[in-house]
Design an enzyme around this catalytic site. Structure first.
Site, PDB file in Angstrom:
ATOM      1  N   GLU A   1       0.832  -1.209   0.000  1.00  0.00           N
ATOM      2  CA  GLU A   1       0.000   0.000   0.000  1.00  0.00           C
ATOM      3  C   GLU A   1       0.864   1.254   0.000  1.00  0.00           C
ATOM      4  O   GLU A   1       0.611   2.213  -0.744  1.00  0.00           O
ATOM      5  CB  GLU A   1      -0.915  -0.008   1.219  1.00  0.00           C
ATOM      6  CG  GLU A   1      -1.727   1.266   1.396  1.00  0.00           C
ATOM      7  CD  GLU A   1      -2.109   1.506   2.840  1.00  0.00           C
ATOM      8  OE1 GLU A   1      -2.379   2.666   3.181  1.00  0.00           O
ATOM      9  OE2 GLU A   1      -2.116   0.539   3.635  1.00  0.00           O
TER      10      GLU A   1
ATOM     11  N   ASP B   1      -7.056   1.253   0.437  1.00  0.00           N
ATOM     12  CA  ASP B   1      -5.730   0.724   0.758  1.00  0.00           C
ATOM     13  C   ASP B   1      -5.384  -0.463  -0.140  1.00  0.00           C
ATOM     14  O   ASP B   1      -4.262  -0.570  -0.650  1.00  0.00           O
ATOM     15  CB  ASP B   1      -5.666   0.277   2.219  1.00  0.00           C
ATOM     16  CG  ASP B   1      -5.685   1.444   3.196  1.00  0.00           C
ATOM     17  OD1 ASP B   1      -5.532   2.598   2.750  1.00  0.00           O
ATOM     18  OD2 ASP B   1      -5.871   1.197   4.403  1.00  0.00           O
TER      19      ASP B   1
ATOM     20  N   ASP C   1       0.760   3.869  -3.257  1.00  0.00           N
ATOM     21  CA  ASP C   1       0.371   5.268  -3.133  1.00  0.00           C
ATOM     22  C   ASP C   1       1.332   6.162  -3.922  1.00  0.00           C
ATOM     23  O   ASP C   1       0.918   7.111  -4.598  1.00  0.00           O
ATOM     24  CB  ASP C   1       0.364   5.650  -1.656  1.00  0.00           C
ATOM     25  CG  ASP C   1       0.054   7.116  -1.434  1.00  0.00           C
ATOM     26  OD1 ASP C   1      -1.045   7.546  -1.814  1.00  0.00           O
ATOM     27  OD2 ASP C   1       0.903   7.838  -0.884  1.00  0.00           O
TER      28      ASP C   1
ATOM     29  N   GLU D   1      -4.484   0.550  -3.711  1.00  0.00           N
ATOM     30  CA  GLU D   1      -3.103   1.039  -3.793  1.00  0.00           C
ATOM     31  C   GLU D   1      -2.122  -0.136  -3.755  1.00  0.00           C
ATOM     32  O   GLU D   1      -1.113  -0.136  -4.474  1.00  0.00           O
ATOM     33  CB  GLU D   1      -2.822   2.001  -2.645  1.00  0.00           C
ATOM     34  CG  GLU D   1      -3.552   3.335  -2.768  1.00  0.00           C
ATOM     35  CD  GLU D   1      -3.399   4.221  -1.547  1.00  0.00           C
ATOM     36  OE1 GLU D   1      -3.691   5.420  -1.670  1.00  0.00           O
ATOM     37  OE2 GLU D   1      -2.990   3.715  -0.474  1.00  0.00           O
TER      38      GLU D   1
END
Length: 227
Positions: free
Chosen positions: A45, A118, A49, A121
């Protein structure tokens, strides 16, 4: 490693066939399901991002070569924030393959915005690790689709916009107060009131405090603009 039927179908919805399917499994494993022999998706995650941010920054610059930094920043924030990632996750039906512990499953984890965002990502990072940046970039651009061209000039989230409205008028930031909570423990419903020091206030209800705060801020902004 051979993927289950559900995982294979999800892989097809992503449009990327994994050379290392275990990366996809890890990306879809919430911390509530982790164990000494099973990694969760938190590290992926973190990476995803950053990959998403780079793809969106490039895409926005390419889409509008005349836009200033001040115009690009709110558009970028709207495209990479957790709500946008969760919306994309819902479109590819990520929730059905999310691996959750019993407590998260009973509390409606497959529908939770934060968990979906989450995991989305993490999936981006899994593609990046599996096949490199170009593969991750292609998937992100495919899944985010028309969002890049359609993102509004004023793409700030409602809480940010309300805070800026208050500051421009010499007021302190708005307050958010939980005024009610209902529903069972595994699926609570929150009522949040957004208040300004000048006296205006509006309440909104949603399945998470964050969503209720955003909804209350949006409703209060709408009220202020119509008065």
């Amino acid at each position: 490693m051979k993927l289950s039927r559900d995982m294979a179908e999800f892989q097809a919805r992503l449009g990327h066939e994994f050379a290392d399917p275990s990366l996809l499994v890890r990306a879809l494993t919430h911390s509530s399901m982790s164990s000494p022999n099973r990694d969760d998706n938190q590290r992926l995650e973190f990476l995803g991002d950053r990959v998403l941010g780079l793809v969106m920054a490039e895409a926005l610059l390419a889409h509008d070569s005349a836009a200033t930094e001040g115009q690009l920043a709110p558009r970028f924030n709207a495209l990479v924030r957790k709500e946008a990632c969760a919306d994309v996750a819902r479109e590819v039906d990520l929730g059905t393959v999310l691996k959750l512990g019993r407590s998260e499953m009973l509390s409606g984890g497959r529908r939770k915005m934060a968990l979906l965002g989450d995991a989305m990502e993490a999936v981006i990072a899994a593609v990046y690790v599996d096949a490199g940046f170009e593969a991750a970039r292609a998937m992100v651009l495919r899944l985010w689709g028309g969002r890049i061209g359609a993102v509004k000039e004023d793409a700030r989230d409602a809480k940010t916009a309300l805070q800026e409205w208050a500051q421009a008028r010499g007021l302190p930031p708005p307050d958010y107060a939980e005024t009610a909570r209902s529903g069972p423990d595994h699926a609570p419903v929150f009522t949040i009131e957004a208040r300004l020091q000048s006296g205006e206030h509006v309440s909104a209800t949603a399945g998470s405090k964050r969503q209720a705060e955003q909804a209350a801020a949006a409703a209060l902004l709408s009220k202020l603009k119509s008065d």
